[in-house]
Design a protein around this motif. Structure first.
Motif, PDB file in Angstrom:
ATOM      1  N   GLN A  73      77.524  18.185  55.763  1.00 56.37           N
ATOM      2  CA  GLN A  73      77.105  19.401  55.071  1.00 56.37           C
ATOM      3  C   GLN A  73      77.721  19.474  53.668  1.00 56.37           C
ATOM      4  O   GLN A  73      77.050  19.854  52.699  1.00 56.37           O
ATOM      5  CB  GLN A  73      77.505  20.623  55.893  1.00 56.37           C
ATOM      6  N   GLY A  74      79.007  19.102  53.566  1.00 50.91           N
ATOM      7  CA  GLY A  74      79.659  19.105  52.259  1.00 50.91           C
ATOM      8  C   GLY A  74      79.020  18.101  51.314  1.00 50.91           C
ATOM      9  O   GLY A  74      78.879  18.355  50.108  1.00 50.91           O
ATOM     10  N   PHE A  75      78.633  16.950  51.850  1.00 50.29           N
ATOM     11  CA  PHE A  75      77.970  15.926  51.037  1.00 50.29           C
ATOM     12  C   PHE A  75      76.638  16.432  50.518  1.00 50.29           C
ATOM     13  O   PHE A  75      76.318  16.276  49.328  1.00 50.29           O
ATOM     14  CB  PHE A  75      77.764  14.662  51.874  1.00 50.29           C
ATOM     15  N   THR A  76      75.850  17.046  51.388  1.00 49.44           N
ATOM     16  CA  THR A  76      74.548  17.564  50.981  1.00 49.44           C
ATOM     17  C   THR A  76      74.691  18.592  49.867  1.00 49.44           C
ATOM     18  O   THR A  76      73.932  18.591  48.890  1.00 49.44           O
ATOM     19  CB  THR A  76      73.821  18.184  52.183  1.00 49.44           C
ATOM     20  N   ALA A  77      75.699  19.460  50.005  1.00 51.45           N
ATOM     21  CA  ALA A  77      75.925  20.476  48.974  1.00 51.45           C
ATOM     22  C   ALA A  77      76.332  19.848  47.651  1.00 51.45           C
ATOM     23  O   ALA A  77      75.849  20.245  46.581  1.00 51.45           O
ATOM     24  CB  ALA A  77      76.994  21.454  49.460  1.00 51.45           C
ATOM     25  N   ALA A  78      77.225  18.848  47.696  1.00 48.61           N
ATOM     26  CA  ALA A  78      77.705  18.206  46.468  1.00 48.61           C
ATOM     27  C   ALA A  78      76.592  17.421  45.777  1.00 48.61           C
ATOM     28  O   ALA A  78      76.444  17.464  44.549  1.00 48.61           O
ATOM     29  CB  ALA A  78      78.878  17.282  46.795  1.00 48.61           C
ATOM     30  N   ALA A  79      75.805  16.691  46.559  1.00 48.26           N
ATOM     31  CA  ALA A  79      74.717  15.904  45.976  1.00 48.26           C
ATOM     32  C   ALA A  79      73.641  16.811  45.390  1.00 48.26           C
ATOM     33  O   ALA A  79      73.077  16.523  44.323  1.00 48.26           O
ATOM     34  CB  ALA A  79      74.125  14.976  47.036  1.00 48.26           C
ATOM     35  N   THR A  80      73.350  17.909  46.086  1.00 52.86           N
ATOM     36  CA  THR A  80      72.360  18.856  45.584  1.00 52.86           C
ATOM     37  C   THR A  80      72.828  19.489  44.278  1.00 52.86           C
ATOM     38  O   THR A  80      72.061  19.626  43.319  1.00 52.86           O
ATOM     39  CB  THR A  80      72.092  19.953  46.629  1.00 52.86           C
ATOM     40  N   ALA A  81      74.109  19.847  44.228  1.00 53.09           N
ATOM     41  CA  ALA A  81      74.668  20.441  43.014  1.00 53.09           C
ATOM     42  C   ALA A  81      74.628  19.463  41.840  1.00 53.09           C
ATOM     43  O   ALA A  81      74.458  19.873  40.682  1.00 53.09           O
ATOM     44  CB  ALA A  81      76.100  20.900  43.267  1.00 53.09           C
ATOM     45  N   ALA A  82      74.789  18.159  42.134  1.00 52.89           N
ATOM     46  CA  ALA A  82      74.756  17.137  41.085  1.00 52.89           C
ATOM     47  C   ALA A  82      73.333  16.786  40.668  1.00 52.89           C
ATOM     48  O   ALA A  82      73.124  16.083  39.676  1.00 52.89           O
ATOM     49  CB  ALA A  82      75.478  15.879  41.562  1.00 52.89           C
ATOM     50  N   GLY A  83      72.355  17.264  41.436  1.00 59.51           N
ATOM     51  CA  GLY A  83      70.963  17.019  41.096  1.00 59.51           C
ATOM     52  C   GLY A  83      70.493  15.605  41.373  1.00 59.51           C
ATOM     53  O   GLY A  83      69.615  15.094  40.662  1.00 59.51           O
ATOM     54  N   VAL A  84      71.058  14.950  42.395  1.00 59.74           N
ATOM     55  CA  VAL A  84      70.674  13.575  42.696  1.00 59.74           C
ATOM     56  C   VAL A  84      69.928  13.510  44.032  1.00 59.74           C
ATOM     57  O   VAL A  84      70.173  14.314  44.933  1.00 59.74           O
ATOM     58  CB  VAL A  84      71.906  12.645  42.745  1.00 59.74           C
ATOM     59  N   THR A  85      69.015  12.564  44.151  1.00 57.36           N
ATOM     60  CA  THR A  85      68.358  12.337  45.433  1.00 57.36           C
ATOM     61  C   THR A  85      69.393  11.743  46.388  1.00 57.36           C
ATOM     62  O   THR A  85      70.256  10.967  45.984  1.00 57.36           O
ATOM     63  CB  THR A  85      67.166  11.383  45.298  1.00 57.36           C
ATOM     64  N   HIS A  86      69.283  12.099  47.654  1.00 54.74           N
ATOM     65  CA  HIS A  86      70.356  11.702  48.573  1.00 54.74           C
ATOM     66  C   HIS A  86      69.883  11.698  50.014  1.00 54.74           C
ATOM     67  O   HIS A  86      68.847  12.294  50.339  1.00 54.74           O
ATOM     68  CB  HIS A  86      71.543  12.666  48.445  1.00 54.74           C
TER      69      HIS A  86
END
Length: 276
Positions: A73-86
């Motif tokens: 969940q933390g990864f999804t939030a961080a990647a979303t905030a960075a604007g990257v596909t993940h």
């Protein structure tokens, strides 16, 4: 170019430095970011199994799964905030199997990001980092546990000793060095030389890739540690990351790292790109 990045996700902490650094790296290169989270199995010797209550084992399994889910969940939030596909992948395995699986996965990524082991917070990071470095055959970027800055390609130090591992690291680092404003090739030698032809050859090679680099050589006595010389140079130059070869071999599944590599991994203060 870097288009595909893999990162090992830490557990038991809200501040995952490897995750956050990998997200900033992916954003800089417009790369896809994949995170691996592990629900670690309980590794109990068979002769102890009968002594452990079933409810204790069940509770531990649930706790480990919850930790893996929280990291995802933390990864999804961080990647979303960075604007990257993940995307995030979850593995249920023992530490040894997880480390080997992670190394296998990393062979199909441009670069793999892992966290430096924190001596004050024991965890699986040391086994993960050493296994992927030695077994993957690809670039591994180790992020210090004290890291606060995102990927910043202002200054880089390339520690060159002419070894196979150093050549692998240099080749893998080219996409990062193309983005770096100030690149220094740093050579530690055990004796004086009239001219540092090796360093100049590295500079020539980088120049043909469009990377301008300066060369600095530091002769040290036989009693002076090479790792300390590299780390002092990094500090003096205000470098944002280091490129160097990682030496080590596996014997009876126990990883034995070269002295310089192990010292750098233990005392690094900036991200280090290594290859073996």
């Amino acid at each position: 170019m870097i288009r595909d990045i893999l990162v090992n996700l830490a557990q038991g902490t809200d501040k995952d430095v490897a995750r956050d650094f990998a997200a900033s790296l992916a954003a800089s290169f417009g790369a896809h970011l994949t995170g691996l989270t592990v629900a670690y199995e309980i590794d109990v010797p068979p002769f102890y199994m009968g002594a452990l209550p079933t409810d204790f084992i069940d509770a531990q399994v649930l706790e480990n799964q919850a930790a893996a889910d929280k990291a995802a969940q933390g990864f999804t939030a961080a990647a979303t905030a960075a604007g990257v596909t993940h995307d995030v992948r979850t593995l249920t395995a023992s530490l040894g199997v997880a480390a080997s699986t992670f190394a296998d996965m990393s062979r199909l990524f441009d670069i793999t990001v892992v966290g430096q082991p924190d001596p004050d917070r024991p965890g699986p990071e040391e086994v993960i980092a050493e296994t992927v470095l030695i077994e993957s055959g690809r670039a591994v970027l180790i992020v210090p546990y004290v890291q606060t800055k995102p990927f910043t390609p202002d200054r880089a130090v390339v520690a060159w000793d002419g070894s196979r591992a150093a050549a692998r690291a240099l080749a893998e680092a080219l996409p990062l060095l193309h983005r770096t404003k100030d690149v220094e090739i740093f050579r530690v030698t055990r004796h004086e030389e009239d001219e540092d032809t090796a360093g100049q050859e590295v500079a020539r090679h980088l120049a043909r890739h469009g990377v301008a680099a300066k060369v600095r050589r530091l002769p040290v006595s036989s009693g002076e540690p090479i790792a300390a010389a590299i780390l002092n140079e990094v500090s003096d130059q205000g470098a944002d990351f280091v490129v160097m070869g990682g030496y080590g071999h596996s014997r009876l599944r126990e990883l034995v790292m070269g002295g310089v590599t192990r010292e750098i991994l233990a005392t690094m203060t900036v991200p280090v790109l290594m290859a073996h």
